[in-house]
Write a protein that holds these residues in place. Structure first.
Motif, PDB file in Angstrom:
ATOM      1  N   SER A  35      17.441 -23.337  14.953  1.00 31.05           N
ATOM      2  CA  SER A  35      17.365 -22.400  13.841  1.00 31.05           C
ATOM      3  C   SER A  35      15.944 -22.300  13.300  1.00 31.05           C
ATOM      4  CB  SER A  35      18.331 -22.835  12.730  1.00 31.05           C
ATOM      5  OG  SER A  35      18.160 -22.038  11.587  1.00 31.05           O
ATOM      6  N   ARG A  36      15.322 -23.439  13.053  1.00 30.25           N
ATOM      7  CA  ARG A  36      13.954 -23.436  12.516  1.00 30.25           C
ATOM      8  C   ARG A  36      12.978 -22.772  13.484  1.00 30.25           C
ATOM      9  NH1 ARG A  36      15.985 -28.246  10.933  1.00 30.25           N
ATOM     10  NH2 ARG A  36      15.035 -29.412  12.639  1.00 30.25           N
ATOM     11  N   ALA A  37      13.115 -23.052  14.764  1.00 28.42           N
ATOM     12  CA  ALA A  37      12.214 -22.477  15.765  1.00 28.42           C
ATOM     13  C   ALA A  37      12.415 -20.965  15.881  1.00 28.42           C
ATOM     14  CB  ALA A  37      12.434 -23.149  17.120  1.00 28.42           C
ATOM     15  N   ALA A  38      13.663 -20.533  15.901  1.00 27.91           N
ATOM     16  CA  ALA A  38      13.953 -19.108  16.074  1.00 27.91           C
ATOM     17  C   ALA A  38      13.580 -18.293  14.847  1.00 27.91           C
ATOM     18  CB  ALA A  38      15.438 -18.907  16.398  1.00 27.91           C
ATOM     19  N   MET A  39      13.718 -18.878  13.666  1.00 29.92           N
ATOM     20  CA  MET A  39      13.543 -18.102  12.433  1.00 29.92           C
ATOM     21  C   MET A  39      12.161 -18.234  11.800  1.00 29.92           C
ATOM     22  SD  MET A  39      16.385 -16.606  12.455  1.00 29.92           S
ATOM     23  CE  MET A  39      16.549 -15.805  10.864  1.00 29.92           C
ATOM     24  N   SER A  40      11.286 -19.025  12.378  1.00 31.60           N
ATOM     25  CA  SER A  40       9.970 -19.220  11.769  1.00 31.60           C
ATOM     26  C   SER A  40       9.081 -17.994  11.989  1.00 31.60           C
ATOM     27  CB  SER A  40       9.302 -20.472  12.347  1.00 31.60           C
ATOM     28  OG  SER A  40       9.014 -20.285  13.720  1.00 31.60           O
ATOM     29  N   GLU A  41       8.069 -17.876  11.124  1.00 30.53           N
ATOM     30  CA  GLU A  41       7.094 -16.789  11.229  1.00 30.53           C
ATOM     31  C   GLU A  41       6.469 -16.804  12.618  1.00 30.53           C
ATOM     32  OE1 GLU A  41       5.779 -14.344   9.097  1.00 30.53           O
ATOM     33  OE2 GLU A  41       7.246 -14.845   7.569  1.00 30.53           O
ATOM     34  N   GLY A  42       6.258 -15.643  13.134  1.00 30.43           N
ATOM     35  CA  GLY A  42       5.601 -15.482  14.430  1.00 30.43           C
ATOM     36  C   GLY A  42       5.143 -14.050  14.549  1.00 30.43           C
ATOM     37  N   ALA A  43       5.256 -13.496  15.735  1.00 32.69           N
ATOM     38  CA  ALA A  43       4.930 -12.087  15.922  1.00 32.69           C
ATOM     39  C   ALA A  43       5.855 -11.213  15.074  1.00 32.69           C
ATOM     40  CB  ALA A  43       5.043 -11.710  17.402  1.00 32.69           C
ATOM     41  N   ILE A  44       7.067 -11.698  14.834  1.00 30.22           N
ATOM     42  CA  ILE A  44       8.023 -11.037  13.951  1.00 30.22           C
ATOM     43  C   ILE A  44       8.132 -11.893  12.690  1.00 30.22           C
ATOM     44  CG2 ILE A  44      10.426 -10.287  13.659  1.00 30.22           C
ATOM     45  CD1 ILE A  44      10.556 -10.015  16.718  1.00 30.22           C
ATOM     46  N   SER A  45       8.074 -11.270  11.545  1.00 26.22           N
ATOM     47  CA  SER A  45       8.116 -12.020  10.285  1.00 26.22           C
ATOM     48  C   SER A  45       9.470 -12.704  10.095  1.00 26.22           C
ATOM     49  CB  SER A  45       7.850 -11.090   9.097  1.00 26.22           C
ATOM     50  OG  SER A  45       8.965 -10.237   8.875  1.00 26.22           O
ATOM     51  N   ALA A  46       9.476 -13.751   9.299  1.00 25.79           N
ATOM     52  CA  ALA A  46      10.716 -14.463   8.990  1.00 25.79           C
ATOM     53  C   ALA A  46      11.712 -13.519   8.315  1.00 25.79           C
ATOM     54  CB  ALA A  46      10.429 -15.671   8.098  1.00 25.79           C
ATOM     55  N   ARG A  47      11.230 -12.628   7.462  1.00 24.18           N
ATOM     56  CA  ARG A  47      12.122 -11.680   6.791  1.00 24.18           C
ATOM     57  C   ARG A  47      12.791 -10.747   7.795  1.00 24.18           C
ATOM     58  NH1 ARG A  47       9.075  -9.046   2.759  1.00 24.18           N
ATOM     59  NH2 ARG A  47       8.831  -7.178   3.979  1.00 24.18           N
ATOM     60  N   HIS A  48      12.025 -10.243   8.755  1.00 21.22           N
ATOM     61  CA  HIS A  48      12.622  -9.366   9.759  1.00 21.22           C
ATOM     62  C   HIS A  48      13.602 -10.128  10.647  1.00 21.22           C
ATOM     63  CE1 HIS A  48       9.277  -6.643   8.628  1.00 21.22           C
ATOM     64  NE2 HIS A  48      10.277  -5.784   8.721  1.00 21.22           N
ATOM     65  N   LYS A  49      13.308 -11.380  10.920  1.00 23.08           N
ATOM     66  CA  LYS A  49      14.245 -12.190  11.699  1.00 23.08           C
ATOM     67  C   LYS A  49      15.541 -12.409  10.926  1.00 23.08           C
ATOM     68  CE  LYS A  49      10.804 -14.557  14.511  1.00 23.08           C
ATOM     69  NZ  LYS A  49      10.278 -15.859  14.941  1.00 23.08           N
ATOM     70  N   GLU A  50      15.441 -12.635   9.631  1.00 22.47           N
ATOM     71  CA  GLU A  50      16.651 -12.786   8.807  1.00 22.47           C
ATOM     72  C   GLU A  50      17.447 -11.490   8.757  1.00 22.47           C
ATOM     73  OE1 GLU A  50      18.275 -15.256   7.568  1.00 22.47           O
ATOM     74  OE2 GLU A  50      16.809 -16.846   7.736  1.00 22.47           O
ATOM     75  N   LEU A  51      16.766 -10.354   8.693  1.00 24.68           N
ATOM     76  CA  LEU A  51      17.472  -9.072   8.729  1.00 24.68           C
ATOM     77  C   LEU A  51      18.219  -8.913  10.054  1.00 24.68           C
ATOM     78  CD1 LEU A  51      14.800  -6.782   7.039  1.00 24.68           C
ATOM     79  CD2 LEU A  51      17.147  -7.119   6.227  1.00 24.68           C
ATOM     80  N   MET A  52      17.589  -9.327  11.157  1.00 23.61           N
ATOM     81  CA  MET A  52      18.269  -9.262  12.453  1.00 23.61           C
ATOM     82  C   MET A  52      19.475 -10.189  12.480  1.00 23.61           C
ATOM     83  SD  MET A  52      15.338  -8.910  15.373  1.00 23.61           S
ATOM     84  CE  MET A  52      14.025  -9.887  14.674  1.00 23.61           C
ATOM     85  N   ALA A  53      19.301 -11.396  11.968  1.00 18.53           N
ATOM     86  CA  ALA A  53      20.410 -12.356  11.951  1.00 18.53           C
ATOM     87  C   ALA A  53      21.564 -11.830  11.107  1.00 18.53           C
ATOM     88  CB  ALA A  53      19.923 -13.713  11.422  1.00 18.53           C
ATOM     89  N   LEU A  54      21.243 -11.230   9.968  1.00 17.89           N
ATOM     90  CA  LEU A  54      22.291 -10.658   9.125  1.00 17.89           C
ATOM     91  C   LEU A  54      22.975  -9.492   9.832  1.00 17.89           C
ATOM     92  CD1 LEU A  54      23.905 -10.496   6.521  1.00 17.89           C
ATOM     93  CD2 LEU A  54      22.006  -9.216   5.502  1.00 17.89           C
ATOM     94  N   ALA A  55      22.208  -8.669  10.515  1.00 14.24           N
ATOM     95  CA  ALA A  55      22.802  -7.550  11.265  1.00 14.24           C
ATOM     96  C   ALA A  55      23.803  -8.061  12.298  1.00 14.24           C
ATOM     97  CB  ALA A  55      21.704  -6.726  11.941  1.00 14.24           C
ATOM     98  N   ILE A  56      23.454  -9.129  12.976  1.00 14.75           N
ATOM     99  CA  ILE A  56      24.391  -9.712  13.945  1.00 14.75           C
ATOM    100  C   ILE A  56      25.621 -10.242  13.223  1.00 14.75           C
ATOM    101  CG2 ILE A  56      24.708 -11.593  15.603  1.00 14.75           C
ATOM    102  CD1 ILE A  56      21.666 -11.134  16.320  1.00 14.75           C
ATOM    103  N   GLY A  57      25.428 -10.910  12.101  1.00 15.30           N
ATOM    104  CA  GLY A  57      26.559 -11.412  11.321  1.00 15.30           C
ATOM    105  C   GLY A  57      27.491 -10.302  10.870  1.00 15.30           C
ATOM    106  N   VAL A  58      26.916  -9.168  10.428  1.00 15.32           N
ATOM    107  CA  VAL A  58      27.724  -8.034   9.977  1.00 15.32           C
ATOM    108  C   VAL A  58      28.514  -7.469  11.154  1.00 15.32           C
ATOM    109  CG1 VAL A  58      27.606  -5.642   9.129  1.00 15.32           C
ATOM    110  CG2 VAL A  58      26.270  -7.434   7.997  1.00 15.32           C
TER     111      VAL A  58
END
Length: 117
Positions: A35-58
């Motif tokens: 979780s920490r590795a996948a969601m950490s800041e990188g080329a894609i921001s942590a916020r955008h990664k959380e939005l993607m994770a939420l989209a999958i959850g929805v």
């Protein structure tokens, strides 16, 4: 509208996993590390990664995912406009079932808003 208490749901999930964490510490530590590795800041921001994770959850109809990722998005300074645009994509890709979880997500967003507490 959903009457689900997302804050209570997160507490129930955490309490429900207490024994599993003790029984399977390596697996849970591995999940946490992933979780920490996948969601950490990188080329894609942590916020955008959380939005993607939420989209999958929805789109996967996961109320627990909605709760935990909405909470994280509030902490990351996500705006309601960003949330709503992501939810529109969820409805586009997931149809009616995603629309039902969109309503649940918006309720969780309001319930966990910093100015609501």
């Amino acid at each position: 509208m959903s009457t689900l208490d997302h804050v209570g749901l997160m507490q129930d999930i955490n309490e429900g996993l207490t024994q599993f964490r003790k029984a399977q510490p390596e697996a849970m530590q591995g999940f946490g590390q992933l979780s920490r590795a996948a969601m950490s800041e990188g080329a894609i921001s942590a916020r955008h990664k959380e939005l993607m994770a939420l989209a999958i959850g929805v789109t996967q109809h996961c109320s627990g995912c909605i709760a935990f990722h909405v909470k994280a998005l509030h902490k990351l300074g996500c705006t309601r406009a960003e949330l709503e645009e992501m939810l529109a994509v969820c409805v586009y890709m997931g149809g009616g079932p995603a629309l039902m979880y969109t309503a649940e997500t918006l309720k969780a967003w309001e319930a966990m808003a910093p100015d609501h507490a």
